[in-house]
Motif scaffolding. Structure first.
Motif, PDB file in Angstrom:
ATOM      1  N   ARG A 140       0.827  -1.209   0.000  1.00 53.46           N
ATOM      2  CA  ARG A 140       0.000   0.000   0.000  1.00 53.46           C
ATOM      3  C   ARG A 140       0.863   1.261   0.000  1.00 53.46           C
ATOM      4  NH1 ARG A 140      -3.972  -1.659   4.866  1.00 53.46           N
ATOM      5  NH2 ARG A 140      -1.981  -2.551   5.585  1.00 53.46           N
ATOM      6  N   ARG A 141       2.111   1.116   0.426  1.00 50.65           N
ATOM      7  CA  ARG A 141       3.018   2.269   0.428  1.00 50.65           C
ATOM      8  C   ARG A 141       3.046   2.962  -0.930  1.00 50.65           C
ATOM      9  NH1 ARG A 141       9.375   1.371  -0.076  1.00 50.65           N
ATOM     10  NH2 ARG A 141       8.549   0.887  -2.148  1.00 50.65           N
ATOM     11  N   SER A 198      -8.788  -2.640   2.224  1.00 52.54           N
ATOM     12  CA  SER A 198      -7.880  -1.503   2.093  1.00 52.54           C
ATOM     13  C   SER A 198      -7.002  -1.639   0.853  1.00 52.54           C
ATOM     14  CB  SER A 198      -7.011  -1.393   3.352  1.00 52.54           C
ATOM     15  OG  SER A 198      -6.046  -0.384   3.215  1.00 52.54           O
ATOM     16  N   PHE A 199      -6.440  -2.815   0.635  1.00 50.19           N
ATOM     17  CA  PHE A 199      -5.640  -3.062  -0.574  1.00 50.19           C
ATOM     18  C   PHE A 199      -6.486  -2.826  -1.823  1.00 50.19           C
ATOM     19  CE2 PHE A 199      -2.511  -4.666   2.210  1.00 50.19           C
ATOM     20  CZ  PHE A 199      -1.350  -4.994   1.513  1.00 50.19           C
ATOM     21  N   SER A 233      -3.405  -7.033  -7.973  1.00 51.45           N
ATOM     22  CA  SER A 233      -3.755  -8.344  -7.395  1.00 51.45           C
ATOM     23  C   SER A 233      -4.028  -8.192  -5.911  1.00 51.45           C
ATOM     24  CB  SER A 233      -2.629  -9.357  -7.641  1.00 51.45           C
ATOM     25  OG  SER A 233      -2.348  -9.476  -9.017  1.00 51.45           O
ATOM     26  N   ALA A 234      -4.986  -7.322  -5.598  1.00 47.81           N
ATOM     27  CA  ALA A 234      -5.187  -6.853  -4.227  1.00 47.81           C
ATOM     28  C   ALA A 234      -5.406  -7.979  -3.218  1.00 47.81           C
ATOM     29  CB  ALA A 234      -6.365  -5.881  -4.195  1.00 47.81           C
ATOM     30  N   ALA A 235      -6.269  -8.928  -3.524  1.00 45.72           N
ATOM     31  CA  ALA A 235      -6.583  -9.986  -2.556  1.00 45.72           C
ATOM     32  C   ALA A 235      -5.363 -10.842  -2.252  1.00 45.72           C
ATOM     33  CB  ALA A 235      -7.727 -10.845  -3.076  1.00 45.72           C
ATOM     34  N   THR A 236      -4.619 -11.203  -3.294  1.00 45.32           N
ATOM     35  CA  THR A 236      -3.413 -12.018  -3.105  1.00 45.32           C
ATOM     36  C   THR A 236      -2.344 -11.237  -2.354  1.00 45.32           C
ATOM     37  OG1 THR A 236      -3.862 -13.254  -5.133  1.00 45.32           O
ATOM     38  CG2 THR A 236      -1.607 -13.304  -4.293  1.00 45.32           C
ATOM     39  N   ALA A 237      -2.178  -9.964  -2.728  1.00 42.20           N
ATOM     40  CA  ALA A 237      -1.178  -9.124  -2.067  1.00 42.20           C
ATOM     41  C   ALA A 237      -1.520  -8.924  -0.595  1.00 42.20           C
ATOM     42  CB  ALA A 237      -1.077  -7.778  -2.781  1.00 42.20           C
ATOM     43  N   TYR A 264       0.596 -10.178   2.719  1.00 41.26           N
ATOM     44  CA  TYR A 264       0.954  -9.197   3.748  1.00 41.26           C
ATOM     45  C   TYR A 264       0.535  -9.670   5.138  1.00 41.26           C
ATOM     46  CZ  TYR A 264       0.463  -4.933   6.570  1.00 41.26           C
ATOM     47  OH  TYR A 264       0.519  -4.015   7.573  1.00 41.26           O
ATOM     48  N   TYR A 265      -0.747 -10.007   5.311  1.00 42.94           N
ATOM     49  CA  TYR A 265      -1.199 -10.290   6.679  1.00 42.94           C
ATOM     50  C   TYR A 265      -0.832 -11.694   7.167  1.00 42.94           C
ATOM     51  CZ  TYR A 265      -5.578 -12.251   4.569  1.00 42.94           C
ATOM     52  OH  TYR A 265      -6.515 -12.955   3.844  1.00 42.94           O
ATOM     53  N   ASN A 266      -0.214 -12.494   6.315  1.00 43.98           N
ATOM     54  CA  ASN A 266       0.274 -13.804   6.762  1.00 43.98           C
ATOM     55  C   ASN A 266       1.743 -13.772   7.191  1.00 43.98           C
ATOM     56  OD1 ASN A 266      -1.981 -15.593   6.624  1.00 43.98           O
ATOM     57  ND2 ASN A 266      -1.886 -15.449   4.388  1.00 43.98           N
TER      58      ASN A 266
END
Length: 500
Positions: free
Chosen positions: A304-305, A391-392, A399-403, A407-409
């Protein structure tokens, strides 16, 4: 009373002895404070909606971003020094108080109180919307100022110096109003007029309005988490469950027909870009990232940066600066550091966010974690991760869902749910990221409430104490001196909200 000319419709206005027929758009506003009879809820509601969206998008978000240490000022500008020095006085961001009462509440109260003399039109839908929005803004005034005019406010000439009501009493009253607004939205009289496109937020979808009212109410109830009122909070959430609408399932946004002309752009976009040309406003040049926020996003591998901030014009790196008035010139100018990014400054015509899904989901995650909503740890984790994904997606990360899942894993505290021993800290830290540049006044308020994000810096010149409230504006002190509470500059740093 502000009135507004509606897209693709003709509004007949009686002015003195002449009749004027005008066809225009939502963004052409006439002001006639002495003759409210020319207006109706159809004309007045979208003005209030537009003004609320603009105030929250501009002044309130900008203020929140600086107090939450997300934005700073580069070395080639001397503006914004009040942030580095925490110069909070009766002139500091007075527009929040003044605009809320002078335009937003005035128009929303007019809609709430309007009765059709002929009895031919039922305006219940408009009243449910006006009540919801009035509650939304009143919550912020209490959060930011404490006691404010409420029961005697906006009585027009009947009461021109309203008394100040107790903040705790206002909060409970507003929560009751949100309960009533959601109930009304879901149970309109059969002859109630649906505003359709006159509603520039939800297009007349009353289920969405009930969801919005429920979500604002949840925010307020979670805000009370430190006040030892768990039974009350759970009881009010039970009322939300009973109406059956649930919480928002998509971002709540406003769009009155924003376009690329002067004074008609999306208000956040307009804050940073000029009409027609899209060239950079001065604010776009003197608003840059802090070193702290970029370091946090970089070290947590947060994609997201690149949407929240732009690479520096010189060198292409992601670089920020501390909040200070004493930056060295070389390497710290607006060309050397990261400005506000493409995920926030999107389009002149795009809709303006008022409340987003990441916030709504994180509110639910906190309510579950605190035991206000059933579900336990697994349900809280699900909401937390869904908020990060939302948010992504909002920021258009590829590829927001994959990204988001990548991230959260990660095994990083306040990123991975499992790796976060303090779940509330993780939730508020992720809110600090997700609401960066959107509804960012929340970030300041949540820092005051929870103390998170932990370790958030403060400017060296700020005296070592972050402000916890705003001061009543000089204009209010002048016109309502007998009622406005006494205050000193120190109150901005010591007078915590009642829910703290």
């Amino acid at each position: 009373m502000n009135t507004i000319k509606i897209i693709k419709s003709c509004v007949v206005l009686l002015v003195t002895t002449m009749t004027i027929v005008s066809c225009s758009d939502y963004l052409d506003v006439n002001t006639n404070p002495n003759n409210p009879a020319i207006s109706t809820p159809r004309l007045t509601l979208p003005v209030a909606q537009r003004d609320l969206a603009s105030l929250n998008a501009r002044q309130m978000t900008y203020l929140g971003q600086f107090i939450a240490y997300n934005w700073a000022t580069p070395s080639n500008w001397s503006t914004n020094q009040e942030f580095s020095r925490y110069t909070v006085n009766s002139g500091f961001y007075a527009t929040i108080f003044e605009t809320s009462y002078a335009t937003i509440f005035k128009n929303l109260t007019y809609v709430q109180n309007y009765e059709d003399a002929s009895g031919a039109v039922d305006y219940s839908a408009y009243k449910a919307m006006a009540t919801t929005l009035r509650s939304f803004q009143y919550q912020y005034l209490v959060d930011l100022y404490g006691n404010v005019p409420y029961t005697e406010a906006n009585k027009r000439s009947a009461i021109i110096t309203p008394k100040y009501d107790d903040a705790k009493v206002i909060y409970k009253s507003v929560i009751d109003e949100l309960t009533a607004a959601a109930t009304l939205a879901l149970n309109l009289p059969t002859n109630a007029e649906n505003p359709g496109v006159q509603d520039i937020i939800n297009g007349g979808d009353m289920v969405k309005w009930a969801k919005f009212a429920n979500t604002i109410k949840l925010r307020m109830l979670v805000r009370l988490s430190n006040t030892n009122q768990d039974a009350y909070i759970k009881g009010e959430i039970a009322k939300i469950d009973a109406n059956g609408a649930g919480y928002i399932s998509a971002d709540i946004v406003a769009n009155p027909g924003y376009n690329n002309n002067t004074d008609k752009q999306n208000p956040f976009f307009d804050y940073f870009r000029k009409p027609t040309t899209g060239a950079e406003q001065d604010r776009g040049d003197f608003t840059v990232a802090t070193d702290y926020v970029l370091n946090f996003l970089t070290t947590t591998n947060d994609l997201r940066r690149n949407r929240l901030y732009a690479p520096a014009q010189t060198g292409g790196a992601y670089k920020g600066v501390p909040q200070t008035t004493t930056l060295p010139g070389t390497g710290f100018t607006s060309k050397d550091v990261s400005k506000v990014g493409p995920g926030l400054i999107v389009s002149a015509t795009g809709s303006q966010a008022i409340m987003t899904m990441p916030e709504a989901l994180l509110l639910q995650a906190e309510a579950i974690s605190r035991g206000y909503i059933a579900g336990g740890d697994a349900a809280a984790k699900s909401k937390y991760e869904a908020a990060i994904t939302a948010s992504f997606t909002r920021l258009q990360v590829p590829s927001a869902a994959t990204a988001a899942a990548t991230y959260y894993n990660q095994d990083i505290a306040n990123v991975s749910w499992a790796s976060s021993p303090n779940k509330i800290q993780a939730i508020i830290t992720q809110k600090w990221v997700a609401l960066n540049g959107t509804s960012s006044i929340e970030l300041w308020i949540e820092k005051t409430r929870t103390g998170f994000p932990a370790g958030l810096p403060q400017p060296a010149e700020g005296g070592g104490t972050r402000p916890v409230r705003l001061l009543y504006p000089a204009s209010e002190i002048a016109r309502n001196a007998l009622n406005v509470p006494a205050q000193t500059a120190q109150n901005a740093f010591t007078d915590n909200p009642f829910w703290k």
